[in-house]
Write a protein that holds these residues in place. Sequence first.
Motif, PDB file in Angstrom:
ATOM      1  N   GLY A 292      48.869  33.120  27.928  1.00 16.60           N
ATOM      2  CA  GLY A 292      48.080  33.930  27.006  1.00 16.60           C
ATOM      3  C   GLY A 292      48.916  35.043  26.410  1.00 16.60           C
ATOM      4  O   GLY A 292      50.147  35.014  26.448  1.00 16.60           O
TER       5      GLY A 292
ATOM      6  N   ALA B 178      44.390  35.195  31.434  1.00 13.59           N
ATOM      7  CA  ALA B 178      45.205  34.529  30.402  1.00 13.59           C
ATOM      8  C   ALA B 178      46.232  35.520  29.878  1.00 13.59           C
ATOM      9  O   ALA B 178      46.066  36.104  28.805  1.00 13.59           O
ATOM     10  CB  ALA B 178      44.309  34.011  29.282  1.00 13.59           C
TER      11      ALA B 178
ATOM     12  N   ASP C 113      37.872  32.300  41.651  1.00 13.44           N
ATOM     13  CA  ASP C 113      37.126  32.465  40.396  1.00 13.44           C
ATOM     14  C   ASP C 113      37.379  31.343  39.403  1.00 13.44           C
ATOM     15  O   ASP C 113      36.835  31.369  38.295  1.00 13.44           O
ATOM     16  CB  ASP C 113      37.505  33.806  39.750  1.00 13.44           C
ATOM     17  CG  ASP C 113      37.126  34.989  40.622  1.00 13.44           C
ATOM     18  OD1 ASP C 113      36.151  34.877  41.376  1.00 13.44           O
ATOM     19  OD2 ASP C 113      37.827  36.019  40.558  1.00 13.44           O
ATOM     20  N   SER C 114      38.209  30.359  39.746  1.00 15.34           N
ATOM     21  CA  SER C 114      38.527  29.283  38.809  1.00 15.34           C
ATOM     22  C   SER C 114      38.058  27.938  39.360  1.00 15.34           C
ATOM     23  O   SER C 114      37.838  27.778  40.568  1.00 15.34           O
ATOM     24  CB  SER C 114      40.026  29.240  38.519  1.00 15.34           C
ATOM     25  OG  SER C 114      40.754  28.995  39.708  1.00 15.34           O
TER      26      SER C 114
ATOM     27  N   ARG D  74      42.944  38.363  38.788  1.00 14.43           N
ATOM     28  CA  ARG D  74      42.099  37.204  39.037  1.00 14.43           C
ATOM     29  C   ARG D  74      42.353  36.689  40.446  1.00 14.43           C
ATOM     30  O   ARG D  74      43.456  36.819  40.974  1.00 14.43           O
ATOM     31  CB  ARG D  74      42.395  36.106  38.020  1.00 14.43           C
ATOM     32  CG  ARG D  74      41.254  35.109  37.817  1.00 14.43           C
ATOM     33  CD  ARG D  74      41.549  34.258  36.612  1.00 14.43           C
ATOM     34  NE  ARG D  74      40.465  33.354  36.287  1.00 14.43           N
ATOM     35  CZ  ARG D  74      40.645  32.086  35.942  1.00 14.43           C
ATOM     36  NH1 ARG D  74      41.870  31.576  35.892  1.00 14.43           N
ATOM     37  NH2 ARG D  74      39.629  31.315  35.643  1.00 14.43           N
TER      38      ARG D  74
ATOM     39  N   THR E  44      42.151  37.685  25.962  1.00 17.28           N
ATOM     40  CA  THR E  44      40.844  37.207  25.511  1.00 17.28           C
ATOM     41  C   THR E  44      39.966  36.705  26.641  1.00 17.28           C
ATOM     42  O   THR E  44      38.742  36.644  26.504  1.00 17.28           O
ATOM     43  CB  THR E  44      41.013  36.082  24.479  1.00 17.28           C
ATOM     44  OG1 THR E  44      41.788  35.022  25.057  1.00 17.28           O
ATOM     45  CG2 THR E  44      41.721  36.612  23.232  1.00 17.28           C
ATOM     46  N   LYS E  45      40.569  36.326  27.774  1.00 16.44           N
ATOM     47  CA  LYS E  45      39.776  35.898  28.926  1.00 16.44           C
ATOM     48  C   LYS E  45      40.529  36.265  30.195  1.00 16.44           C
ATOM     49  O   LYS E  45      41.770  36.374  30.191  1.00 16.44           O
ATOM     50  CB  LYS E  45      39.475  34.406  28.881  1.00 16.44           C
ATOM     51  CG  LYS E  45      40.692  33.506  28.915  1.00 16.44           C
ATOM     52  CD  LYS E  45      40.270  32.040  28.887  1.00 16.44           C
ATOM     53  CE  LYS E  45      41.477  31.110  28.937  1.00 16.44           C
ATOM     54  NZ  LYS E  45      41.071  29.688  28.930  1.00 16.44           N
ATOM     55  N   PRO E  46      39.813  36.487  31.292  1.00 15.10           N
ATOM     56  CA  PRO E  46      40.470  36.947  32.522  1.00 15.10           C
ATOM     57  C   PRO E  46      41.622  36.051  32.952  1.00 15.10           C
ATOM     58  O   PRO E  46      41.495  34.829  33.022  1.00 15.10           O
ATOM     59  CB  PRO E  46      39.336  36.909  33.549  1.00 15.10           C
ATOM     60  CG  PRO E  46      38.096  37.086  32.745  1.00 15.10           C
ATOM     61  CD  PRO E  46      38.360  36.366  31.454  1.00 15.10           C
TER      62      PRO E  46
ATOM     63  N   SER F 105      39.941  44.041  34.763  1.00 14.22           N
ATOM     64  CA  SER F 105      39.464  42.718  35.164  1.00 14.22           C
ATOM     65  C   SER F 105      40.098  41.596  34.354  1.00 14.22           C
ATOM     66  O   SER F 105      40.134  40.445  34.808  1.00 14.22           O
ATOM     67  CB  SER F 105      37.934  42.642  35.021  1.00 14.22           C
ATOM     68  OG  SER F 105      37.310  43.557  35.893  1.00 14.22           O
ATOM     69  N   LEU F 106      40.601  41.893  33.161  1.00 14.26           N
ATOM     70  CA  LEU F 106      41.265  40.872  32.357  1.00 14.26           C
ATOM     71  C   LEU F 106      42.672  40.573  32.857  1.00 14.26           C
ATOM     72  O   LEU F 106      43.221  39.497  32.586  1.00 14.26           O
ATOM     73  CB  LEU F 106      41.334  41.314  30.892  1.00 14.26           C
ATOM     74  CG  LEU F 106      40.002  41.435  30.150  1.00 14.26           C
ATOM     75  CD1 LEU F 106      40.236  41.957  28.737  1.00 14.26           C
ATOM     76  CD2 LEU F 106      39.273  40.088  30.108  1.00 14.26           C
TER      77      LEU F 106
END
Length: 276
Positions: free
Chosen positions: A58, A68, A39-40, A35, A64-66, A31-32
């Motif tokens: 990223g 990135a 979802d944004s 996307r 660290t977040k989906p 899931s990371l």
Amino acid sequence: MPFLLVLISSVINAQVTKELPANTERGLNVSLYSRCWQDSDAEISHGGLLERPVLTAGDPQHVTKPGAVLVYAKRFSRAVLEHQTQTQPARHPDQEILYVVSGKGWVQGGERRANIEDGTAVLLPPDMPHTIANTGSQPMEILIVTEAPKAGFKPRADMLVHYVRELPVTHISHWSYAVRWLFKEEDGLANLSNLLIVTQDGMTIGSPHAHIPLWEEVWYKIEDDAFMFVGSEVRKMPNGCGYIAPPDAQTPHSVINVTDKPTRYFYFAYYKLDKK
């Protein structure tokens, strides 16, 4: 040991491969790396585009977040321009590549104006004034890949436009991917190696394979839905969703078309380790 038994044993050992641990055992959270634009949050860009990021900058080794996960592309977004409207003239230090998923109109880049429709790819060099117009009766859907040029980059002097309908299928890759090149490095890409449209025939799967660190390969679903295969998981890949193949040298990935008709993907990648 008799020669025949040695030979049989060698053949059996050669056919036995080590099973890859499940994603959960390896701590891989798919899931990371994936996307969907839904979802944004929406942002206004270019004085008229309603833009939503799919993947952003990223560290793909420590996400660290989906979403990135990008290193060589700065941002990958999906945007909408309402019918019978146009953006305000814009210019920025980043290079942009546009791909029109649906709609028709025109784009002005510098001194050149070109008609656009579904299947049009546009390369806009840094600092080039540009305007996008939707002359149709329906919203225009556009994908935007942004590159931040590095020091020493020499951009094109003009806007470059390619139409998918005029591009040949150059080869079949990984069993079932029919490749059309939108842009290559020699066209003026700042960081990426290429952007493609990939067509996959019905009831086929691409050959699963892994990518080493520093490779950046993104798949985005256009036209209907598909499935993505990442590590030990198969997940739905709806229209409007994308993912990056985890660049860890051990996670196989692929896309799967379980329908009886061809389907398309938007794709971009960086894969040259010697590129500075």
